[in-house]
Design an enzyme around this catalytic site. Sequence first.
Site, PDB file in Angstrom:
ATOM      1  N   LYS A   8       0.796  -1.330   0.015  1.00 50.10           N
ATOM      2  CA  LYS A   8       0.070  -0.086   0.158  1.00 50.10           C
ATOM      3  C   LYS A   8       0.857   1.272  -0.042  1.00 50.10           C
ATOM      4  O   LYS A   8       1.911   1.224   0.412  1.00 50.10           O
ATOM      5  CB  LYS A   8      -1.079  -0.014   1.306  1.00 50.10           C
ATOM      6  CG  LYS A   8      -2.028  -1.164   0.865  1.00 50.10           C
ATOM      7  CD  LYS A   8      -3.236  -1.073   1.853  1.00 50.10           C
ATOM      8  CE  LYS A   8      -4.420  -1.920   1.313  1.00 50.10           C
ATOM      9  NZ  LYS A   8      -5.260  -2.306   1.846  1.00 50.10           N
ATOM     10  N   ARG A  58      -3.434 -10.374   4.414  1.00 56.71           N
ATOM     11  CA  ARG A  58      -3.939 -10.564   3.033  1.00 56.71           C
ATOM     12  C   ARG A  58      -2.621  -9.756   2.288  1.00 56.71           C
ATOM     13  O   ARG A  58      -2.301  -8.592   2.376  1.00 56.71           O
ATOM     14  CB  ARG A  58      -5.001  -9.676   2.911  1.00 56.71           C
ATOM     15  CG  ARG A  58      -5.665  -9.560   1.250  1.00 56.71           C
ATOM     16  CD  ARG A  58      -6.885  -8.516   1.449  1.00 56.71           C
ATOM     17  NE  ARG A  58      -7.214  -8.541  -0.317  1.00 56.71           N
ATOM     18  CZ  ARG A  58      -6.797  -7.904  -1.253  1.00 56.71           C
ATOM     19  NH1 ARG A  58      -5.782  -7.129  -0.945  1.00 56.71           N
ATOM     20  NH2 ARG A  58      -7.305  -7.876  -2.443  1.00 56.71           N
TER      21      ARG A  58
HETATM   22  N1  HH2 Z   1      -7.199  -4.205  -0.054  1.00 55.53           N
HETATM   23  C1  HH2 Z   1      -7.185  -4.155  -1.152  1.00 55.53           C
HETATM   24  C2  HH2 Z   1      -8.525  -5.048  -1.804  1.00 55.53           C
HETATM   25  N2  HH2 Z   1      -9.241  -5.534  -1.016  1.00 55.53           N
HETATM   26  N3  HH2 Z   1      -9.866  -6.383   1.122  1.00 55.53           N
HETATM   27  C3  HH2 Z   1      -9.578  -6.404   2.507  1.00 55.53           C
HETATM   28  N4  HH2 Z   1     -10.111  -7.253   3.536  1.00 55.53           N
HETATM   29  N5  HH2 Z   1      -8.343  -5.628   3.082  1.00 55.53           N
HETATM   30  C4  HH2 Z   1      -7.759  -4.908   2.287  1.00 55.53           C
HETATM   31  O1  HH2 Z   1      -6.850  -4.158   2.774  1.00 55.53           O
HETATM   32  C5  HH2 Z   1      -7.999  -4.841   0.699  1.00 55.53           C
HETATM   33  C6  HH2 Z   1      -8.959  -5.632   0.249  1.00 55.53           C
HETATM   34  C7  HH2 Z   1      -6.256  -3.417  -2.171  1.00 55.53           C
HETATM   35  O2  HH2 Z   1      -5.493  -4.098  -2.724  1.00 55.53           O
HETATM   36  P1  HH2 Z   1      -5.334  -5.083  -4.135  1.00 55.53           P
HETATM   37  O3  HH2 Z   1      -6.497  -5.862  -4.076  1.00 55.53           O
HETATM   38  O4  HH2 Z   1      -4.106  -5.370  -4.313  1.00 55.53           O
HETATM   39  O5  HH2 Z   1      -5.855  -3.819  -5.098  1.00 55.53           O
HETATM   40  P2  HH2 Z   1      -7.221  -3.478  -6.030  1.00 55.53           P
HETATM   41  O6  HH2 Z   1      -8.243  -3.248  -5.223  1.00 55.53           O
HETATM   42  O7  HH2 Z   1      -6.707  -2.268  -6.653  1.00 55.53           O
HETATM   43  O8  HH2 Z   1      -7.335  -4.589  -6.865  1.00 55.53           O
END
Ligand code: HH2
Length: 282
Positions: free
Chosen positions: A223, A259
């Site tokens: 992040k 995660r």
């Molecule tokens: N962060 C992201 C997406 N989903 N879900 C939970 N429960 N907690 C988190 O911190 C979280 C999440 C963001 O990360 P990422 O999936 O890599 O990116 P994107 O939302 O752009 O797909």
Amino acid sequence: MTALLAARPVRVPLVKVMGVINVTPDSFSDGGRFGDPAAALAQARRLIADGADILDVGGESTRPGAAPVAAAQEIDRVVPLIQAIRAESPIPLSIDTMKPQVARAAVVAGATIWNDVTALRHDPESLATAAELGCEVVLMHMQGEPGTMQAEPRYDDVVAEVAAFLAARAEAAMAAGVARARIWLDPGVGFGKHMLDHNLPLLAGLERIVALGFPVLLGVSRKSFISAVDDGGRPAGQRLGGSIAGALAGAEAGVAAVRVHDVRETVQALRVWRAIAGARNP
Ligand code: HH2
């Protein structure tokens, strides 16, 4: 020598590792890499071999400015992958979606956890659908909406406000019929939080979220605040050290799972952390 190597019983709880697979063209750290079904399945196999306990499959990015995706398109992205993983591995699968229609299709395909960054607020049907599906749910804190959440987040006491929100959402889920034992909480690092003024106190106060009595999932991996603490210029793929530091801070605070995108490195860091913690409290 043998005495030195003798394993001590380790009573420190295990922290599970949830590996992320984004089947999206635009996710902030791995967008476009796993859009092809064969590449996504290969990544799933890699994360399982690397020691993931759970895989989280997402078909819509939550980053500010990401293009919204229709439910049918999101289902087309995630369901074939869930089915393909399910056909060859018993690993628990989580679906990262705000939409009850997508959660339903994913659970039918074999997912057992609904990871919802809106804590079942996005759709009026979400609470009832979660109860009906009988799956586990991850209720995550976010101030505002994904598109605008980073515009001007405000808190008087970020830890107290996140804790109160999560407790209220857990109550709402239980009132709708979701079993208490199926609820996870997530403080939502980076979701409607100022880079340093909010994310750092929240991470420092994680024990108060853990004290709510539900398993806590923590997502720090790659992040932006990591780059802000570091030298300000590192893109998402160069934030592994900070991601591991965040995972260990979570472990120290008692979270149940982290995660992450980089499963192998996180598993190793958590194993070493746990071995040291176990040696401290034999
Ligand atoms: N962060 C992201 C997406 N989903 N879900 C939970 N429960 N907690 C988190 O911190 C979280 C999440 C963001 O990360 P990422 O999936 O890599 O990116 P994107 O939302 O752009 O797909």
